[in-house]
Design an enzyme around this catalytic site. Sequence first.
Site, PDB file in Angstrom:
ATOM      1  N   HIS A 255      77.851  39.106 -73.394  1.00 55.29           N
ATOM      2  CA  HIS A 255      78.431  37.863 -73.910  1.00 55.29           C
ATOM      3  C   HIS A 255      79.685  38.218 -74.689  1.00 55.29           C
ATOM      4  CE1 HIS A 255      75.085  34.667 -73.732  1.00 55.29           C
ATOM      5  NE2 HIS A 255      74.642  35.713 -73.047  1.00 55.29           N
TER       6      HIS A 255
ATOM      7  N   GLU B  31      69.659  39.420 -80.281  1.00 54.94           N
ATOM      8  CA  GLU B  31      69.257  40.573 -79.458  1.00 54.94           C
ATOM      9  C   GLU B  31      69.434  41.902 -80.200  1.00 54.94           C
ATOM     10  OE1 GLU B  31      70.134  40.843 -75.351  1.00 54.94           O
ATOM     11  OE2 GLU B  31      69.776  38.726 -74.939  1.00 54.94           O
TER      12      GLU B  31
END
Length: 477
Positions: A335, A99
């Site tokens: 995360h 990402e």
Amino acid sequence: MTQAAPLHQNNGIHETQLTSENTLLQKIQPRVKFLTFNTWGLKFVSKHRKERLRAIADKLSGSKVGTPIEELNVLNTNENGEQDDEESIDDYDIVALQEIWCKEDWDYINLRCKERFPYTRIFYSGIITGPGLAILSKIPIESTFLYRFPINGRPSAFFRGDWYVGKSIAVTLLKPLTKDTYPIAIMNSHMHAPYAMTGDAAYECHRSCQAWDFSKLANLYRKANYAVVIVGDLNSRPGSLPHKFLTAETGLVDSWLQLHGKQDIVQISKMNAVDQLKIGCTTCDSQLNTWRAQRQPDEAKRLDYALIDPTKLNTINAGARFTERLDNIGSFSDHFAYTCTLELLPRKTGESENLDEDDTQPRKLLLERFASYEEMLRCINKYMITAKKQKLFRGIHFILSVLCIIACLVVTTFTSNKAAWSSIFWVLFATVVSVTGLIDGMISFFFGRSEIRALWEVEQEVQDAERYMQMVLDKQK
């Protein structure tokens, strides 16, 4: 024998040597410390994106960033159970990122970390943006390769974006550390996300097809004598069909499970958040993460992995990282990161790769693989109904749009003489119908056909593997 003394303090390759009283040296196998991290770097969507990614870069470069959670200090221990010093905790040899979707973020990471990680690569291929995959390494990169998944969501799900970023596998081949160790093949990926637990929005078939392709690519590098490491946010729980393909089909093992043994994810889901992270390494949807604090305890899961070849690598230590919090912001990402220290096993003298490994595998494992094939075929057949419906309905919409435009032209001819203003209405209406009909028509005739044919291809591949597995099982009777 005296205590092991570090040989490489600065380059991050954890090779040690033992010295006896006679100064006889005995080398211990070199070790490599991995980190995989989904950074949550979506432009305009991810909160405090720029500040968080700059903090990640600063921390990777060696700066002390973030306030630790006291209960999680136990995570910062080495393989001997001793507390690591601050410098070695975040001193990695290879960092795989997901990402990274904004160029300015990558430019900052690259600039900030270039002294510690001289070898870097970001992968660009994609429709609107790249797959968001990047690698930082202290070990020289020999070559790179990007494989884009042919089955990866739908363009109509533009609000999700998986199709547009071009989800892929970023392959990075590293130079062997010594003449006695295997070269490393890092396969970094961020597979299609699930947007629901069940149903069409779960995208189970898409991830399973991606894992199937992944396993084929991993096997090629394994047979080429690379020490294969699959890292990244695989968006698949342990024991799921994609996870089975990435382990049972490849011979790779989950580094966390290699270190801790098989775990009961149901039991872990009933633990408190701290124990979930310590025992189950729940890197996603943990209540300890400020961006996911509202989640229920049983939603915490492990989606970030390092799957390794156990014949060439051995897990020495593993755990969650980047659990600290940034002042006035929160967690580094939605995360937590996952790290593992791997020992590179020595090359076997005169070894020859067994290309017929299926014949030597236990019957129980072969039966499990056969059951996975059956499950995969059911999964494809179930989704194929959805894919064909999508193609049909969008095709019908296109045809109806053409008829509607013709009707608008006819109606405009009759109404314009009586009410001139009505022409504007019919022109606007026809424009909207034309645009939406054309988009759906293109999705139906181009993408819909392509997706169905790609599903047929995977189905044929699984059936081929199933027939061969049946033959192997029959031979073992």
